[in-house]
Write an enzyme that holds these catalytic residues in place. Structure first.
Site, PDB file in Angstrom:
ATOM      1  N   ILE A   1      -5.115  -1.047  -2.958  1.00 48.16           N
ATOM      2  CA  ILE A   1      -4.289  -0.112  -3.742  1.00 48.16           C
ATOM      3  C   ILE A   1      -2.838  -0.552  -3.859  1.00 48.16           C
ATOM      4  CG2 ILE A   1      -5.685   1.993  -3.500  1.00 48.16           C
ATOM      5  CD1 ILE A   1      -3.839   2.791  -1.187  1.00 48.16           C
ATOM      6  N   ARG A  42       0.404  -3.644  -2.629  1.00 47.48           N
ATOM      7  CA  ARG A  42       0.934  -4.658  -1.722  1.00 47.48           C
ATOM      8  C   ARG A  42       2.396  -4.336  -1.491  1.00 47.48           C
ATOM      9  NH1 ARG A  42      -0.328 -10.067  -0.428  1.00 47.48           N
ATOM     10  NH2 ARG A  42      -2.247 -10.004  -1.616  1.00 47.48           N
ATOM     11  N   GLY A  43       2.755  -4.131  -0.269  1.00 46.64           N
ATOM     12  CA  GLY A  43       4.152  -3.863   0.061  1.00 46.64           C
ATOM     13  C   GLY A  43       4.852  -5.129   0.494  1.00 46.64           C
ATOM     14  N   GLY A  50       2.755  -6.241   3.763  1.00 49.12           N
ATOM     15  CA  GLY A  50       1.303  -6.392   3.847  1.00 49.12           C
ATOM     16  C   GLY A  50       0.591  -5.761   2.672  1.00 49.12           C
ATOM     17  N   ALA A 107      -2.259  -2.929   1.199  1.00 51.47           N
ATOM     18  CA  ALA A 107      -2.845  -1.621   1.495  1.00 51.47           C
ATOM     19  C   ALA A 107      -4.202  -1.497   0.791  1.00 51.47           C
ATOM     20  CB  ALA A 107      -1.907  -0.518   1.027  1.00 51.47           C
ATOM     21  N   LYS A 162      -3.647  -0.410   6.190  1.00 49.25           N
ATOM     22  CA  LYS A 162      -2.573  -1.357   5.891  1.00 49.25           C
ATOM     23  C   LYS A 162      -2.751  -2.568   6.779  1.00 49.25           C
ATOM     24  CE  LYS A 162       2.103  -0.240   5.017  1.00 49.25           C
ATOM     25  NZ  LYS A 162       3.193   0.704   5.253  1.00 49.25           N
ATOM     26  N   ASP A 172      14.128   4.497   5.180  1.00 48.09           N
ATOM     27  CA  ASP A 172      13.609   3.938   3.931  1.00 48.09           C
ATOM     28  C   ASP A 172      12.960   5.045   3.104  1.00 48.09           C
ATOM     29  OD1 ASP A 172      13.261   1.889   2.113  1.00 48.09           O
ATOM     30  OD2 ASP A 172      11.312   1.298   2.926  1.00 48.09           O
TER      31      ASP A 172
HETATM   32  N1  ATP Z   1      -1.348   7.109   2.724  1.00 49.44           N
HETATM   33  C1  ATP Z   1      -1.373   6.646   1.479  1.00 49.44           C
HETATM   34  N2  ATP Z   1      -2.017   7.343   0.523  1.00 49.44           N
HETATM   35  C2  ATP Z   1      -2.066   6.894  -0.749  1.00 49.44           C
HETATM   36  N3  ATP Z   1      -1.508   5.745  -1.162  1.00 49.44           N
HETATM   37  C3  ATP Z   1      -0.850   4.999  -0.248  1.00 49.44           C
HETATM   38  C4  ATP Z   1      -0.736   5.411   1.108  1.00 49.44           C
HETATM   39  N4  ATP Z   1      -0.041   4.482   1.781  1.00 49.44           N
HETATM   40  C5  ATP Z   1       0.300   3.540   0.887  1.00 49.44           C
HETATM   41  N5  ATP Z   1      -0.190   3.829  -0.334  1.00 49.44           N
HETATM   42  C6  ATP Z   1      -0.033   3.039  -1.568  1.00 49.44           C
HETATM   43  O1  ATP Z   1      -0.291   1.699  -1.267  1.00 49.44           O
HETATM   44  C7  ATP Z   1       0.629   0.852  -1.917  1.00 49.44           C
HETATM   45  C8  ATP Z   1       1.262  -0.091  -0.922  1.00 49.44           C
HETATM   46  O2  ATP Z   1       1.949   0.674   0.046  1.00 49.44           O
HETATM   47  P1  ATP Z   1       2.877   0.012   1.138  1.00 49.44           P
HETATM   48  O3  ATP Z   1       3.385   1.099   1.985  1.00 49.44           O
HETATM   49  O4  ATP Z   1       2.129  -1.095   1.779  1.00 49.44           O
HETATM   50  O5  ATP Z   1       4.031  -0.671   0.308  1.00 49.44           O
HETATM   51  P2  ATP Z   1       5.249  -0.022  -0.507  1.00 49.44           P
HETATM   52  O6  ATP Z   1       5.679   1.249   0.092  1.00 49.44           O
HETATM   53  O7  ATP Z   1       4.857   0.009  -1.954  1.00 49.44           O
HETATM   54  O8  ATP Z   1       6.358  -1.127  -0.328  1.00 49.44           O
HETATM   55  P3  ATP Z   1       7.208  -1.417   0.976  1.00 49.44           P
HETATM   56  O9  ATP Z   1       6.275  -1.526   2.118  1.00 49.44           O
HETATM   57  O10 ATP Z   1       7.830  -2.698   0.628  1.00 49.44           O
HETATM   58  O11 ATP Z   1       8.165  -0.296   1.110  1.00 49.44           O
HETATM   59  C9  ATP Z   1       1.612   1.735  -2.644  1.00 49.44           C
HETATM   60  O12 ATP Z   1       1.257   1.788  -4.006  1.00 49.44           O
HETATM   61  C10 ATP Z   1       1.412   3.084  -2.039  1.00 49.44           C
HETATM   62  O13 ATP Z   1       1.565   4.095  -3.008  1.00 49.44           O
END
Ligand code: ATP
Length: 651
Positions: free
Chosen positions: A21, A23-24, A27, A29, A44, A140
């Site tokens: 779903i 990539r942050g 890592g 997700a 994650k 953040d």
């Molecule tokens: N608990 C969750 N429920 C639904 N979607 C999620 C959840 N956690 C993360 N995501 C989705 O997964 C994707 C990646 O999330 P992640 O937290 O890894 O990175 P990010 O927040 O986009 O970036 P960064 O980590 O650089 O702040 C995002 O699109 C986020 O909306």
């Protein structure tokens, strides 16, 4: 934390990947399905192989922290482990609504109803308050870290940067998302609780306006704007209360920003707080032994102000794992290792004497029936889910008389529900969009009611100038780039709409100015909440309400005159100081200059007294070049005034 070394069955085998779903920065997700409980989760996976020790520590810190946290509005942790020494895996509950950035994109410019915003804001404040009460900074807070459940509730997530604070409540490393960088961070001043408030303010601004609060063509411009605190106006559909709450979170100086607790005690958020899961009694007004009738007689904001108690600290989970990366005993640097407690969802922590009030209120909400064709039911049909605008929110939207009177006691202007209701009749309009606002601004039968409500919502006649009026007529560049660097096309954005609605010929100048005041006023807390229909009917006959309306109208007039006077002084001062054409016409330019400086300083002093720091910064800014702070500009002004006065005396 468990280390999975590869020989035994890995925990990861319990999860079946449905899809990736996202990539942050750290890592990937995945949306996964647990083989036993059949629930969906987010897994994650953070690669460790090429990472520095510092990174590993941060990742483990995130795991440790998220495992400890337990709050209804924070993403729920399920499991975490190190997979074959190569990855950290963190499993959390899945939030079906996705993140807030996605929700805003999906709305395609249709603004969210005020009630939804207030609910989200309240839940976010509760989440951040929980963190802050436990000496945790999020560091953040951004749209992509704010998630929404299928029930349209908030879950704050992603604690990658969160850090337990030292005793002084400050953490000095610079982290965060550039667009939400707070002024203190830009000035290399340590990050504190109020910096999270700033970021939350930025998020709320963007959720409301669908664009970032600070936008500029380049990074330097952006930094200047943040430092100056020059905010774009918020959409006019929102109540002054809500706009003021958001703006207060974006005050330049951290000391002037409210705390989460102060924000949660704001009367405007009380009905939403009552609808939240486990609202802390700390933020709810304490019901006096007086009867409801007696209570409503008290004048809001004075002797009748609700009192607040903070009777219980929020708590971390009682048992939480302590994570180690390599199986060693070394702790991961989390400072708080003392006893931690579980935030028990079964706890009913409402103050005892609020219970009946709460129950009556809730009963009313439960029995409230909503016309499914009305906007209150359909306003955001393409949002997270069709049920997001539920009966409860609708009841709040439907206005004052749906509430237990106790809850209204001391309440200020209503959310602009009248605007929503004013647009309920058109079949093809499924969203509450800018166009609707425009339409109602231009006036139809319903619009008069809206105007009435606005008149009641204008300043209490403190007679203070509101320089935001100048904001309302400021020109905007045609193309802006967001801090992240992406350029956005000029669209019919909300503030262009609101700008045009204040600059184009309105029904009368007074209307336009009233709107300006109504939307930006600070002093909204002194107004009574009166339903639109009541205003309309009461207006035609003499009554205390009519007197109230007239009194308010006079006060608005007064404030308006004051604002105009200030504007004239300000413009005169600007002209004199800029040394433009007018200067030569004046008989004694030095005297004029001294007077101009004096009146400018008077305006500044008034703004300072009112703690309108943002406006003050705006007034002071034009007189210095970009590198000069407001404080230096003020000193320069004062010195200039003194020397101009000296010269004037000498000539
Ligand atoms: N608990 C969750 N429920 C639904 N979607 C999620 C959840 N956690 C993360 N995501 C989705 O997964 C994707 C990646 O999330 P992640 O937290 O890894 O990175 P990010 O927040 O986009 O970036 P960064 O980590 O650089 O702040 C995002 O699109 C986020 O909306």
């Amino acid at each position: 934390m468990e280390i999975q070394n590869g020989s035994s069955k890995s925990k990861i085998d319990d999860y079946q990947v449905i899809e990736q779903i996202g990539r942050g920065a750290f890592g990937t997700a995945f949306l996964v399905l647990h083989s036993t409980d059949n629930n969906k989760y987010v897994l994650k996976k953070i690669p460790l192989a090429k990472q520095t020790d510092k990174f590993k520590r941060t990742a483990l810190q995130e795991m440790d922290l998220i495992a400890k946290l337990s709050h209804p509005y924070i993403v729920e942790y399920k499991d975490a482990w190190v997979e074959k020494g190569n990855w950290i895996c963190i499993v959390t509950n899945y939030c079906e609504g996705g993140d807030m950035a996605k929700i805003i994109r999906k709305s395609r410019g249709a603004l969210f109803p005020e009630e939804k915003l207030c609910k989200w804001l309240t839940q976010l404040l509760l989440a951040v308050d929980y963190l802050h009460s436990n000496r945790v900074l999020h560091r953040d807070v951004k749209l992509s870290n704010i998630f929404v459940t299928k029930d349209n509730d908030i879950r704050l997530g992603d604690f990658g940067f969160a850090k337990l604070l030292d005793g002084e409540g400050l953490a000095s490393s610079v982290v965060g998302t550039p667009n939400y960088m707070c002024p203190e961070l830009l000035a290399d001043i340590p990050y504190g609780y109020k910096s999270d408030i700033w970021s939350l303010g930025c998020c709320m601004f963007e959720i409301a306006a669908h664009q970032a609060p600070f936008r500029a063509p380049d990074m330097t411009g952006l930094i200047n704007k943040i430092n100056r605190g020059s905010l774009s106006p918020l959409p006019i559909i929102y109540s002054s209360n809500l706009k003021q709450i958001i703006k207060s979170m974006l005050r330049k100086s951290p000391e002037h920003r409210p705390t989460t607790a102060e924000l949660l005690r704001h009367q405007h958020l009380q009905p939403y707080l009552l609808c939240c899961r486990n609202p802390s009694s700390a933020f709810l007004p304490v019901k006096s032994p007086n009867s409801p009738k007696e209570k409503t007689k008290q004048s809001p904001g004075k002797s009748g102000s609700p009192r607040f108690i903070r009777d219980r600290p929020l708590r971390l989970k009682e048992k939480s794992p302590v994570f180690h990366f390599d199986g060693s005993d070394k702790s991961l640097g989390l400072k708080e290792k003392g006893p931690v407690f579980h935030f028990d969802e079964r706890d009913d922590i409402r103050p005892r004497n609020l219970s009946d009030n709460y129950d009556t209120f809730k009963a009313k909400l439960d029995t409230k029936r909503v016309d499914p064709t009305s906007y209150s039911a359909k306003i955001f049909v393409d949002g997270v889910d069709s049920k997001c605008w539920d009966d409860r929110e609708a009841a709040i939207c439907n206005g004052g008389d749906q509430f237990d009177p106790l809850l209204q006691e001391g309440s200020t202007n209503t959310p602009n529900s009248s605007r929503f209701m004013a647009n309920t009749h058109s079949e093809e309009q499924e969203k509450f969009s800018v166009e609707h606002v425009q339409q109602s601004e231009e006036g139809d039968g319903e619009n008069d009611k809206t105007k009435d409500l606005e008149e009641l919502s204008t300043p209490s006649g403190s007679g203070e100038a509101d320089l935001n009026e100048l904001d309302c007529i400021s020109a905007k560049p045609s193309t802006m780039i967001s801090p992240s660097g992406s350029s956005t096309e000029k669209t019919r954005s909300y503030d262009e709409e609101s700008t045009s609605s204040t600059t184009r010929p309105a029904k009368s100048d007074t209307d336009a100015e009233l709107r300006c005041h109504a939307s930006e006023s600070e002093n909204v807390g002194e107004f009574k909440e009166v339903s639109v229909d009541r205003i309309a009917s009461e207006r035609n006959r003499s009554s205390p309400l009519k007197d109230e309306i007239e009194k308010n109208a006079n006060m608005v007039e007064h404030a308006k005159r004051q604002a105009l006077d200030d504007r004239v002084s300000l413009l005169k001062a600007l002209a004199a100081l800029a040394g433009d054409g007018h200067k030569n016409d004046w008989e004694n330019p030095t005297q004029e200059r001294a007077e101009a400086l004096e009146s400018l300083l008077e305006v500044c002093a008034r703004l300072l007294k009112q703690e309108k720091i943002d406006e003050l910064a705006g007034v002071l800014k034009p007189f210095g070049d970009d590198a000069v702070s407001s404080r230096e500009t003020a000193i320069w002004l004062t010195k200039s005034l003194m020397s101009a006065q000296k010269l004037a005396k000498g000539s």
